[in-house]
Design a protein around this motif. Sequence first.
Motif, mmCIF file in Angstrom:
data_model
loop_
_atom_site.group_PDB
_atom_site.id
_atom_site.type_symbol
_atom_site.label_atom_id
_atom_site.label_comp_id
_atom_site.label_asym_id
_atom_site.label_seq_id
_atom_site.Cartn_x
_atom_site.Cartn_y
_atom_site.Cartn_z
ATOM 1 N N TYR A 49 39.410 41.771 40.290
ATOM 2 C CA TYR A 49 39.945 42.530 39.160
ATOM 3 C C TYR A 49 41.123 41.837 38.472
ATOM 4 O O TYR A 49 41.386 42.108 37.306
ATOM 5 C CB TYR A 49 40.394 43.919 39.628
ATOM 6 C CG TYR A 49 39.286 44.759 40.205
ATOM 7 C CD1 TYR A 49 38.408 45.440 39.388
ATOM 8 C CD2 TYR A 49 39.118 44.861 41.588
ATOM 9 C CE1 TYR A 49 37.385 46.212 39.916
ATOM 10 C CE2 TYR A 49 38.099 45.624 42.131
ATOM 11 C CZ TYR A 49 37.245 46.297 41.287
ATOM 12 O OH TYR A 49 36.218 47.053 41.816
ATOM 13 N N VAL A 50 41.826 40.982 39.185
ATOM 14 C CA VAL A 50 43.047 40.372 38.654
ATOM 15 C C VAL A 50 42.705 39.156 37.790
ATOM 16 O O VAL A 50 42.068 38.207 38.276
ATOM 17 C CB VAL A 50 43.985 39.956 39.804
ATOM 18 C CG1 VAL A 50 45.221 39.254 39.253
ATOM 19 C CG2 VAL A 50 44.379 41.173 40.631
ATOM 20 N N PRO A 51 43.096 39.146 36.520
ATOM 21 C CA PRO A 51 42.811 37.983 35.663
ATOM 22 C C PRO A 51 43.751 36.825 35.969
ATOM 23 O O PRO A 51 44.863 36.997 36.483
ATOM 24 C CB PRO A 51 43.033 38.523 34.245
ATOM 25 C CG PRO A 51 43.998 39.645 34.418
ATOM 26 C CD PRO A 51 43.708 40.251 35.755
ATOM 27 N N ASN A 52 43.294 35.633 35.616
ATOM 28 C CA ASN A 52 44.076 34.412 35.785
ATOM 29 C C ASN A 52 43.796 33.524 34.583
ATOM 30 O O ASN A 52 42.887 32.693 34.604
ATOM 31 C CB ASN A 52 43.709 33.712 37.101
ATOM 32 C CG ASN A 52 44.522 32.446 37.331
ATOM 33 O OD1 ASN A 52 45.486 32.157 36.610
ATOM 34 N ND2 ASN A 52 44.142 31.663 38.340
ATOM 35 N N LEU A 53 44.572 33.724 33.530
ATOM 36 C CA LEU A 53 44.288 33.044 32.262
ATOM 37 C C LEU A 53 44.426 31.527 32.361
ATOM 38 O O LEU A 53 43.827 30.801 31.568
ATOM 39 C CB LEU A 53 45.214 33.586 31.167
ATOM 40 C CG LEU A 53 45.025 35.070 30.821
ATOM 41 C CD1 LEU A 53 45.988 35.484 29.711
ATOM 42 C CD2 LEU A 53 43.591 35.354 30.413
ATOM 43 N N LYS A 54 45.177 31.051 33.340
ATOM 44 C CA LYS A 54 45.296 29.592 33.506
ATOM 45 C C LYS A 54 43.991 28.977 33.999
ATOM 46 O O LYS A 54 43.769 27.774 33.822
ATOM 47 C CB LYS A 54 46.423 29.279 34.487
ATOM 48 C CG LYS A 54 47.806 29.643 33.983
ATOM 49 C CD LYS A 54 48.869 29.250 34.986
ATOM 50 C CE LYS A 54 50.273 29.593 34.483
ATOM 51 N NZ LYS A 54 51.326 29.205 35.458
ATOM 52 N N GLY A 77 39.484 34.460 33.532
ATOM 53 C CA GLY A 77 39.872 33.688 34.695
ATOM 54 C C GLY A 77 39.534 34.342 36.018
ATOM 55 O O GLY A 77 40.007 33.889 37.068
ATOM 56 N N ARG A 78 38.710 35.381 36.013
ATOM 57 C CA ARG A 78 38.322 36.033 37.267
ATOM 58 C C ARG A 78 37.177 35.264 37.921
ATOM 59 O O ARG A 78 36.265 34.801 37.247
ATOM 60 C CB ARG A 78 37.921 37.482 36.998
ATOM 61 C CG ARG A 78 39.066 38.340 36.486
ATOM 62 C CD ARG A 78 38.599 39.687 35.998
ATOM 63 N NE ARG A 78 37.699 39.564 34.858
ATOM 64 C CZ ARG A 78 37.294 40.600 34.112
ATOM 65 N NH1 ARG A 78 37.711 41.826 34.392
ATOM 66 N NH2 ARG A 78 36.475 40.404 33.111
ATOM 67 N N ASP A 79 37.234 35.183 39.237
ATOM 68 C CA ASP A 79 36.264 34.390 40.000
ATOM 69 C C ASP A 79 34.891 35.063 39.971
ATOM 70 O O ASP A 79 34.746 36.230 40.355
ATOM 71 C CB ASP A 79 36.755 34.245 41.438
ATOM 72 C CG ASP A 79 35.822 33.404 42.284
ATOM 73 O OD1 ASP A 79 35.372 32.356 41.793
ATOM 74 O OD2 ASP A 79 35.527 33.816 43.416
ATOM 75 N N ILE A 80 33.860 34.342 39.526
ATOM 76 C CA ILE A 80 32.511 34.891 39.419
ATOM 77 C C ILE A 80 31.955 35.250 40.792
ATOM 78 O O ILE A 80 31.350 36.309 40.983
ATOM 79 C CB ILE A 80 31.578 33.890 38.711
ATOM 80 C CG1 ILE A 80 32.065 33.624 37.282
ATOM 81 C CG2 ILE A 80 30.146 34.417 38.684
ATOM 82 C CD1 ILE A 80 32.040 34.833 36.377
ATOM 83 N N LEU A 81 32.163 34.377 41.785
ATOM 84 C CA LEU A 81 31.649 34.632 43.130
ATOM 85 C C LEU A 81 32.239 35.913 43.706
ATOM 86 O O LEU A 81 31.515 36.738 44.289
ATOM 87 C CB LEU A 81 31.955 33.440 44.041
ATOM 88 C CG LEU A 81 31.582 33.604 45.521
ATOM 89 C CD1 LEU A 81 30.093 33.860 45.669
ATOM 90 C CD2 LEU A 81 32.009 32.375 46.322
ATOM 91 N N SER A 82 33.533 36.099 43.556
ATOM 92 C CA SER A 82 34.175 37.308 44.091
ATOM 93 C C SER A 82 33.652 38.558 43.398
ATOM 94 O O SER A 82 33.451 39.599 44.049
ATOM 95 C CB SER A 82 35.691 37.208 43.920
ATOM 96 O OG SER A 82 36.212 36.098 44.611
ATOM 97 N N ARG A 83 33.419 38.487 42.108
ATOM 98 C CA ARG A 83 32.921 39.656 41.381
ATOM 99 C C ARG A 83 31.477 39.975 41.763
ATOM 100 O O ARG A 83 31.083 41.138 41.831
ATOM 101 C CB ARG A 83 33.049 39.420 39.876
ATOM 102 C CG ARG A 83 34.502 39.436 39.418
ATOM 103 C CD ARG A 83 34.680 39.064 37.965
ATOM 104 N NE ARG A 83 34.081 40.032 37.046
ATOM 105 C CZ ARG A 83 34.635 41.200 36.729
ATOM 106 N NH1 ARG A 83 35.781 41.574 37.264
ATOM 107 N NH2 ARG A 83 34.048 42.011 35.853
#
Length: 291
Positions: A49-54, A77-83
């Motif tokens: 859920y947490v974005p990471n724009l970098k 920037g959210r991880d596809i695998l985690s989602r």
Amino acid sequence: MADTPIRTVPSPGLWRRARSLPLVPIGVLLTVFIIPAFFAEWIAPHDPYVPNLKARLQPPVFFGGTWEFAMGTDRLGRDILSRILHGAWYVLAVSMIGIAVGVVVGTTLGLVAGYVRGWFDGLVMRLVDISLALPAMLLALALAAALGASFLSVVIVVGFALWAYFARQVRAEVLLLRKSDFVARSLVAGSSHARILFRHILPNVTNTIVVLATLQVGIAIMLDASLSFLGIGIPRPTPTWGLLVSDGRDFIATDWWISFFPGLAILLTVLSANMLGDWLRDRLDPRQRQI
């Protein structure tokens, strides 16, 4: 002349049964669907859920990315695998609860309709005909639009779309079983109709219900994914697989991995569930077994 040593040969029946096990679909379901659904909190490398724009729009590891984001990242920037791992839980919950609703409603109506016949049987079968005549996706869209976007509404939609399959199949089985000798003997012994239905007839149609429920897993997953893709399923920010595919449709020409990996998870799960259902049908239905 020396005695020829006796060579033992493994039982061909045991080897044949081992080879016939659906190891591939079971392995895929465990890897892509069941294990991620229950252990996503521990095996997911990042918070879904947490974005990471970098780290936005990072490609997969084999296409110039890093192992930190093995399947890449989305536009936030959210991880596809985690989602994908966290989304498996919602897909599993919707499909299992929705199928359970369809099993309970359809089996109950099919049992009663096939046993009592008369006007109730005619009414149930007309409802079944209407439900099966309408495209499942059109029916799901209408119900989802009326109920609103929520987890409960998707479960109701899945159950409402599937109950007719169970009602029709169970009724057909009951029409044959009600003429059996054990039913006649139970009536002579003074058993109530409810006892005959749920104590004697229901166990004889359980195999059919199990096989049909397994075959409906793919339909339930596709309905859930389609509703989420169209924005009327489980609302954001829940990472359902259909929503993940929808997030990448505007980037399909450049950042294809956003939609590709969730779509691949849907494909593998539906295909494996159908293969497992076919295997169960062959094993549980004596008419499908080959001597």
